[in-house]
Each structure stands twice: as C-alpha cells, then as structure tokens.
Design a protein around this motif. Structure first.
Motif, PDB file in Angstrom:
ATOM      1  N   GLY A 523      -0.305  60.586  93.067  1.00 39.83           N
ATOM      2  CA  GLY A 523       0.722  59.562  92.995  1.00 39.83           C
ATOM      3  C   GLY A 523       1.757  59.916  91.957  1.00 39.83           C
ATOM      4  O   GLY A 523       1.521  60.716  91.058  1.00 39.83           O
ATOM      5  N   GLY A 524       2.914  59.284  92.071  1.00 41.53           N
ATOM      6  CA  GLY A 524       4.014  59.594  91.168  1.00 41.53           C
ATOM      7  C   GLY A 524       4.228  58.587  90.063  1.00 41.53           C
ATOM      8  O   GLY A 524       5.126  58.758  89.236  1.00 41.53           O
ATOM      9  N   GLY A 525       3.414  57.507  90.049  1.00 41.69           N
ATOM     10  CA  GLY A 525       3.592  56.497  89.011  1.00 41.69           C
ATOM     11  C   GLY A 525       4.900  55.753  89.175  1.00 41.69           C
ATOM     12  O   GLY A 525       5.585  55.837  90.198  1.00 41.69           O
ATOM     13  N   THR A 526       5.253  54.995  88.126  1.00 42.54           N
ATOM     14  CA  THR A 526       6.489  54.217  88.169  1.00 42.54           C
ATOM     15  C   THR A 526       7.503  54.804  87.201  1.00 42.54           C
ATOM     16  O   THR A 526       7.149  55.351  86.162  1.00 42.54           O
ATOM     17  N   GLY A 527       8.764  54.672  87.537  1.00 43.53           N
ATOM     18  CA  GLY A 527       9.840  55.192  86.698  1.00 43.53           C
ATOM     19  C   GLY A 527      11.010  55.615  87.563  1.00 43.53           C
ATOM     20  O   GLY A 527      10.846  56.015  88.718  1.00 43.53           O
ATOM     21  N   GLY A 528      12.208  55.506  87.016  1.00 42.09           N
ATOM     22  CA  GLY A 528      13.392  55.944  87.741  1.00 42.09           C
ATOM     23  C   GLY A 528      13.711  55.106  88.964  1.00 42.09           C
ATOM     24  O   GLY A 528      14.338  55.586  89.905  1.00 42.09           O
ATOM     25  N   SER A 529      13.287  53.838  88.968  1.00 41.69           N
ATOM     26  CA  SER A 529      13.553  52.930  90.080  1.00 41.69           C
ATOM     27  C   SER A 529      13.005  53.458  91.406  1.00 41.69           C
ATOM     28  O   SER A 529      13.535  53.155  92.476  1.00 41.69           O
ATOM     29  N   ARG A 530      11.922  54.243  91.337  1.00 37.82           N
ATOM     30  CA  ARG A 530      11.404  54.894  92.538  1.00 37.82           C
ATOM     31  C   ARG A 530      10.359  54.076  93.278  1.00 37.82           C
ATOM     32  O   ARG A 530      10.112  54.300  94.476  1.00 37.82           O
ATOM     33  N   SER A 531       9.707  53.132  92.596  1.00 38.35           N
ATOM     34  CA  SER A 531       8.427  52.626  93.074  1.00 38.35           C
ATOM     35  C   SER A 531       8.475  52.010  94.466  1.00 38.35           C
ATOM     36  O   SER A 531       7.762  52.437  95.378  1.00 38.35           O
ATOM     37  N   VAL A 532       9.275  50.966  94.638  1.00 35.21           N
ATOM     38  CA  VAL A 532       9.224  50.225  95.893  1.00 35.21           C
ATOM     39  C   VAL A 532       9.719  51.077  97.059  1.00 35.21           C
ATOM     40  O   VAL A 532       9.132  51.065  98.149  1.00 35.21           O
ATOM     41  N   THR A 533      10.774  51.841  96.849  1.00 32.78           N
ATOM     42  CA  THR A 533      11.314  52.633  97.952  1.00 32.78           C
ATOM     43  C   THR A 533      10.331  53.705  98.405  1.00 32.78           C
ATOM     44  O   THR A 533      10.072  53.864  99.604  1.00 32.78           O
ATOM     45  N   THR A 534       9.767  54.457  97.464  1.00 29.11           N
ATOM     46  CA  THR A 534       8.832  55.511  97.850  1.00 29.11           C
ATOM     47  C   THR A 534       7.525  54.930  98.384  1.00 29.11           C
ATOM     48  O   THR A 534       6.949  55.461  99.339  1.00 29.11           O
ATOM     49  N   GLN A 535       7.058  53.832  97.779  1.00 29.46           N
ATOM     50  CA  GLN A 535       5.767  53.290  98.179  1.00 29.46           C
ATOM     51  C   GLN A 535       5.825  52.622  99.547  1.00 29.46           C
ATOM     52  O   GLN A 535       4.907  52.755 100.360  1.00 29.46           O
ATOM     53  N   THR A 536       6.883  51.902  99.832  1.00 33.88           N
ATOM     54  CA  THR A 536       6.986  51.291 101.161  1.00 33.88           C
ATOM     55  C   THR A 536       7.178  52.353 102.238  1.00 33.88           C
ATOM     56  O   THR A 536       6.695  52.195 103.368  1.00 33.88           O
ATOM     57  N   ASN A 537       7.845  53.440 101.891  1.00 32.54           N
ATOM     58  CA  ASN A 537       7.967  54.552 102.832  1.00 32.54           C
ATOM     59  C   ASN A 537       6.592  55.117 103.163  1.00 32.54           C
ATOM     60  O   ASN A 537       6.285  55.411 104.328  1.00 32.54           O
ATOM     61  N   ALA A 538       5.750  55.254 102.150  1.00 32.16           N
ATOM     62  CA  ALA A 538       4.383  55.727 102.375  1.00 32.16           C
ATOM     63  C   ALA A 538       3.578  54.713 103.179  1.00 32.16           C
ATOM     64  O   ALA A 538       2.745  55.083 104.019  1.00 32.16           O
ATOM     65  N   THR A 539       3.809  53.424 102.921  1.00 32.05           N
ATOM     66  CA  THR A 539       3.100  52.390 103.674  1.00 32.05           C
ATOM     67  C   THR A 539       3.464  52.440 105.151  1.00 32.05           C
ATOM     68  O   THR A 539       2.600  52.295 106.029  1.00 32.05           O
TER      69      THR A 539
END
Length: 765
Positions: A523-539
């Motif tokens: 996982g990439g953790g949180t930071g750089g405003s990445r969380s929701v965009t990358t995680q929902t893409n994975a979902t």
C-alpha cells in the motif's frame, strides 16, 4: 455499474466511536507488561559530545535498559536512518550525511535524541534520565539559510544540502530580456510546527519470531522495510500497524529515531515497550514545515500575457536529510506545477542548507502551499504594478479550455480545466462588486479593509497504484482492506460508502480495515491528496474481479450462459432466470456450497494519470491600524474537485485547510534564539488558530470531472491550505498598500502589522 459514488453528504460513521472515547490511538493502548520509555535529548543546538555516562541511570529503580548509539551499534543495528538523495543541477549527488538513530559524536539540534531509558514506569524512566552525565563542548550555531557559516556536516561544504534546478534556464533568461515588463517580489514563507492533535508515539512487541511495531503514522509499508533493514531481519518477521491516528500532515509519514529504539528494546528485553511524546517534546523533535525565502519573477509581453516565470528559493533543510526532505524540497515548485497560467518558459532553482534546527521538510502540505503562495503573491504584485484588475490579469493568462490536454512547462499533463469559469463563480459567491462599499464603511470607522485573491492548482502525488481486498466474513459482515491510512479524513465512511454504491452491500455491514502490514501486502499510505482517488480506483478493480469470479458460478445456479449475466448494484440478473441474487446473497450461496475461494477478492489498479484539483480563494481582512489587529472577515472558496463521493467531507477538508492556512498567515511562527534554542516550544508561546479568529467559510463546488480516472475525481486533502496563505496575504497587502506599505510577510500578528503601518516593513522584522 456506475463509475463513481452518488455524491451524498453522509455523516462520518467513525465519529460516534471517536467522539464517545472509543478511539484506539497509540496512547490508549498499553500492552500487558509494557515498559515505558523516556528519551534523553540534547539541551544544545550544536556540540561535540565529550562524555556520555549512563551507568548511574542503568542502576536506577525500575530501569531495564538505557540505550546509546554505541549500544545499538554493538547489537549490530544499522544506525543510519535512510534518506533520499537527489542530484544537484550540475549532475553531482547532493550531500548525504548520515542521520544516526541516536546522536553519534555530535549533536546538531536542540532535542536530538541522545539516549533512551526503558523502565517499569514513565516516572522511573524520567527520573533515571536525570542521572545521565552528558558532557559536551559547544560549537557555533548555524541558523540562517545562506551559504557558509559554522559547518553542520563535513559532507556539506558551506552547509549546502543541494542545489536543484528545473526548466530551461537559458530560454527563461532570454524571455526576461525580451519582456515588455517584468515584476519581481521576494517572499518569506515562515516556519511552522505541525502540531497534530495527537503527538507522535509508538509501542513494540516481540513474540520470539515476529517484531510488531505500532505507531501513529501515515502508512505501514515504508516503516516495515526500514525496520527490517536496520535490524537485518526478513520483512516477513516484521509487522507494522497504525491504530487510529490523530492528524498526520505529512509529518507522521517518515520513520523517526524513537521508533527504532523502542523496537530494539522490545526485541532485546522480550517485553512490550511503549513511548509517547509530550507536546513540547513534539515541538522539538517533529519535522517542521516551510522556512524558505523565494525570489519570484514574472515576464510579460505588451498585452500583459506572461511569457516566463522564474523562481529562486533558499530553503532550510534542518539538521539532517530525512527520507522525504530532499525530494519534497527539491520539487517544491516543480512537482507542484506552474499554476493555471499558460506559461511556456520557466526556470526554478532551489538551494537548501543544513542548519542546527529540527528537520524541515515542507510538511503541512508537502510543497503545494509554498508554490502557490509564491506564485499568487507575485501575481498580486503584478496586478498592482501593471494597474490591471486581478481577476482580468488571471483570466487573460489562464490556460484556455480548448488547450486541454495541456503539458505544462514542468512536464505535468493537465487533463481538463475551466479556470475562468471557476474564478467567475468565486467572484460571484464573494460579492466581488460589493467590496468597495464594505471598504468605504470600514474607512468611516477608522479601519482598513483589504481583499485578496488566490487561484491554486495542485496534483495528487505519491504512488498512483493501490490495492484493495474484499472479504465476506462468517458473521455476515464484509471487510474491505485498504492500502491507505486515515489520519482523520473520514476514510472509513468514504470507502464503505463507495463499496456499497458499487455492489449493493449494505453500508452498515461493511468494515474498513487499514494500517496492518500482515493483512494487506502492499500500500501507499496517505499523503499528497492521493488516498480517495487511488483507493476508489482499486476498489473498482476489486469489484470487477468479484463480478468476474461470481459470474460462472451463478450462471450454473441460474441455468444461463455466463455472457447473459449482468450485474448492477441491486444484484445479478439474466434473461430467462427468476434468480436475482444480490452480492451478499451470492456470497452466502457460495459459502453454503463450500466455494470459499469466492469469499475473498483482491486487485490492484494504477491510475492512468494524475488529477488536478483547482479553485479560487477570496479573502477579505479588516485591520485596526491603532492596534495592528487583523481579522479575516469574509472567506470564499469555489473548488473544482471533479466528482465528489461525499460533499460534506470535502467541505470539512476545505474548512480545516483554510483555517490551517489562516493560522500560518496570522499567528504561527517558529522562533529560535541565537543559540538555537526553540522559544516557541509550548502553546503559551506558539499561536494556533482557534474558532474566535476563524471566519465563516463559504464553500461551493464547481466540478469539471477529471478524465484521468474512471471516477472523474480530483483529490482535495490539501486544497484549503494551498489557497489560503496567498489569499490572506494578498488581502493584507491590499489593506495597507495605500498607507505606503509595499511589502508584507507572514505572520500578520498585531505587533508586526502595527509596526509596518508605523515605520514600514523594517519594523516588522
């Protein structure tokens, strides 16, 4: 299946747990039989260690261990904390002095860990630390961000950490020489302390085969690999967890010396060991943010269009190179873009210097606020010197909608943008035309009113790939395992809602699992405003995997061909079959048939490109010239975040970010004396924004969906802070401009503003 959430404002599920005292932060967890840690820190900023005698401390009541750097090295620990090393603009490697886990030979900032005491109780550990005999020979202190001065590291001549450049220097210089007009402004960006709600802390356990470290962080995998490397262990023998985390801001992402010491003590003593920072300790030892000075220059043609942009920055690296420090600082302007303007020629140079201060890593926004702050401050100056309306100057220089996709001068690929439309909506929401009357009313009262504008753009940074795993549990619930880490943003609500929207699984049956390296492999953790965009893409990728896996199984059950089955959030269906099982029903059918392979689904996905949230901030301030008191009276934000899953959470993120930016603009400032002693080491001395100095904040979304991800989303985690610093600063400049004050720098405390109005900028220093 819809490609994005339903954009409903849903209250956060986790708030009931957190607000009723059922959170599980590091300080809430005391493993049975745990020992307690006290960190003995350097009382001076720069000194050679002549003697370190811990023998009396080791004999004190309740003490189980006292660690020094010699003890760690004797145990075979690799004491160097990893750091990224970039290339200088001439192609050489930047300076890379070692950062030891505990001070080795020399101390380089007040608060640097020197020894660690482990005892039955915290009081016993603290009392024993008073018995440590620490002798040293003080050395001259380096605090300024200029070349030369007392040497902090022999590996860094003139204290130069790196000299980084990006862009086309020759073409930029030529554009400035040919320009019809040029505008420049030197801008100070004051140093701030992160001050997350929860200070740093950790605990470690050793079961004889696996080392477990729990800490308040922003992800687990980086710490896992670094801990394994330091102790020469196989990564499978290391487990890292993040419990509830009360604020991160980038500061909690990297490994810190205390984590290694606690882990080593637990492994050696074969008992759990814990450590929790107090507030002053945090202020002394946490990575700080900002602390740089930039000269920003704009070149214009005869039509007031920008032809070139040049920025030269001097930045404070602090005492050491941390794992993120150099890369963030070097990309301070490069990664954070050139703004929303159609600029073809740029040059950016950052020189960073080592100093005898705590680490400075551009945290609390990781570079975006600094870049936009500098650009929008010099744009405000340009509007004044060119005598043009600030809205109009920006409008004629915006990248036009028909130019997208657009490649910036620094190599960023903007996919979409309607900046003029967003700005116009902001002016409307802020009652731009009513400002003159409000200023006139205040002038009659002897007050100064100013208005400031900032148009920002940022990008989601970090790893564009992420993974998700969905598991149907025996109790009828569903777990989704994610590779990001909530620091208070509301991830549990967002991720559960999104999965529910895509699958029809009742949201109250979904549990979000995060922050455990044993439960999700990467996982990439949180930071750089990445969380929701990358995680929902994975979902989305995982949901597609689920549908693909269930389809052949259900085709047999339903008596139809696989190609006839379709899936929507209300379930599976096919012509010619009366069965319409929901996703939950399909899982229960599989469980009853012993098809356990259908109960766990996992996928990884990579975003095809970055998304670029942008928006306009408009602030109005009121200044009392008799006292210098500055209040933000009105604040308007119009943001393009693309499609939103939960507008309420996005608004909350913006509110928090704006207040953070206002805090830096009005009251926050780290101050050291000439000996490198931190003078702002408590909340009695360091100002923090509160409700009484925060305005009501108007937030309006104006979405332009991104084409760089299937959800049409754009990150929003740092957007509030990115725009706030420049908007407030430009408003203050506007308020005092007619009083002859042509240069203002944060923070705008009453004394500094009063001094500027009385004697000009010099009085504010």
């Amino acid at each position: 299946m819809e490609k994005f959430g339903k954009s409903q404002s849903i209250k956060r599920f986790e708030d009931t747990r957190l607000l009723t005292g059922h959170g599980r932060y590091v300080d809430d967890i005391v493993p049975e039989g745990a020992l307690f840690t006290y960190v003995f820190r350097s009382p001076v900023a720069h000194a050679e260690i002549t003697s370190l005698d811990v023998s009396d401390a080791r004999e004190a009541d309740g003490v189980h261990m006292v660690l020094t750097v010699d003890d760690l090295e004797a145990a075979g620990v690799d004491i160097s904390i990893w750091g990224i090393v970039i290339e200088n603009r001439d192609g050489t490697k930047a300076a890379a002095p070692m950062r030891p886990m505990l001070a080795k030979g020399r101390v380089r900032h007040v608060g640097e860990p020197v020894a660690v005491v482990i005892a039955e109780t915290y009081d016993q550990a603290r009392d024993a630390a008073e018995m440590i005999m620490f002798e040293y020979e003080e050395l001259p202190v380096k605090l300024d961000i200029k070349a030369g001065g007392p040497t902090v590291h022999e590996e860094a001549p003139d204290n130069m950490a790196y000299d980084f450049g990006l862009g086309n220097e020759e073409a930029t210089d030529a554009a400035f020489k040919a320009a019809a007009r040029t505008v420049s402004l030197e801008i100070d960006d004051n140093r701030v302390i992160v001050n997350s709600m929860e200070p740093r802390g950790c605990y470690a356990e050793w079961d004889g085969t696996q080392l477990h470290l729990a800490f308040g962080g922003q992800g687990v995998w980086g710490m896992k690999s670094q801990l394994a490397k330091a102790f020469g262990m196989d990564e499978a023998s290391v487990r890292i967890t993040n419990p509830d985390v009360g604020g991160g801001f980038g500061m909690k992402a990297p490994p810190y010396p205390e984590y290694y010491a606690v882990a080593h003590a637990a492994r050696t003593l074969k008992r759990p060991v814990r450590w929790m920072s107090d507030r002053t300790e945090a202020m002394l030892s946490d990575h700080a943010g900002r602390d740089l000075v930039s000269l920003a220059e704009l070149a214009f043609d005869e039509n007031n269009r920008i032809t070139a942009y040049r920025v030269t920055t001097r930045a404070n690296m602090g005492a050491y190179n941390s794992n993120f420090g150099q890369i963030i600082q070097s990309n301070l302007f490069a990664r954070v873009l050139m703004g929303t303007y159609d600029v073809q020629t740029t040059w950016m140079q950052t020189q960073a210097f080592y100093t005898n201060t705590t680490q400075v890593d551009a945290y609390r926004g990781a570079g975006r606020p600094e870049a936009i702050y500098v650009l929008e401050r010099v744009m405000d100056r340009a509007a004044r010197e060119l005598e043009i309306d600030p809205l109009e100057l920006r409008r004629i220089n915006f990248i036009a909608p028909d130019k997208f996709p657009y490649k910036s001068a620094t190599g960023e690929n903007y996919d979409v943008g309607e900046f003029a439309r967003v700005m116009a909506r902001g002016a409307e929401e802020a009652d731009w035309d009513g400002f003159a009357k409000r200023r006139e009313t205040d002038e009659a009262k002897g007050l100064l009113r100013g208005r400031g504008l900032s148009y920002y753009i940022e990008s989601i940074l970090g790893d564009p790939s992420e993974g998700a795993k969905v598991e149907f549990q025996e109790d009828g619930t569903v777990s989704i395992y994610v590779g990001t880490q909530s620091n208070g943003q509301g991830h549990e609500t967002v991720y559960a809602t999104f999965l529910s929207n895509q699958t029809g699984i009742p949201v109250d049956m979904i549990q979000v699992v995060q922050g455990d390296s044993d439960l999700i492999a990467q996982g990439g953790g949180t930071g750089g405003s990445r969380s929701v965009t990358t995680q929902t893409n994975a979902t989305l990728a995982t949901v597609a995997t689920m549908v693909e896996a269930f389809t052949p199984y259900l085709a047999e059950k339903m008596g139809v061909d696989e190609t006839d089955i379709t899936f929507h959030e209300d379930g599976f269906s096919a012509p010619g079959s009366n069965l319409r099982p929901t996703m939950m029903e399909a899982a229960e059918m599989a469980r009853s048939d012993g098809r356990t392979e259908l109960l766990t689904h996992e996928a990884r996905a990579t975003l095809p490109g970055r998304s670029y949230p942008n928006g306009v901030h408009i602030a109005e301030v009121v200044i009392d010239p008799e006292t210098g008191e500055t209040k933000v009276d009105r604040y308007t934000v119009v943001d393009d975040f693309g499609n939103l899953i939960n507008p309420m959470l996005a608004e909350g993120q913006v509110h928090g970010g704006v207040v953070q930016g206002i805090g830096q603009a009005l009251i926050e400032r780290v101050v050291y004396d000439e000996d490198g002693q931190l003078l702002t080491a408590t909340f009695m001395d360091y100002g923090m924004p509160r409700a009484d100095n925060s305005p009501m904040i108007s937030f309006t979304p104006e979405p332009v969906p991104s084409t760089a991800n299937p959800m049409g989303m754009k990150g929003c985690g740092e957007a509030g802070t990115v725009g706030a610093m420049a908007a407030v600063s430009n408003a203050v400049q506007d308020a005092v401009w007619d009083r002859g004050v042509k240069q203002v720098d944060m923070p705008f405390t009453p004394l500094r503003v009063w001094g500027m109005l009385r004697d000009g900028p010099i009085a504010a220093e």
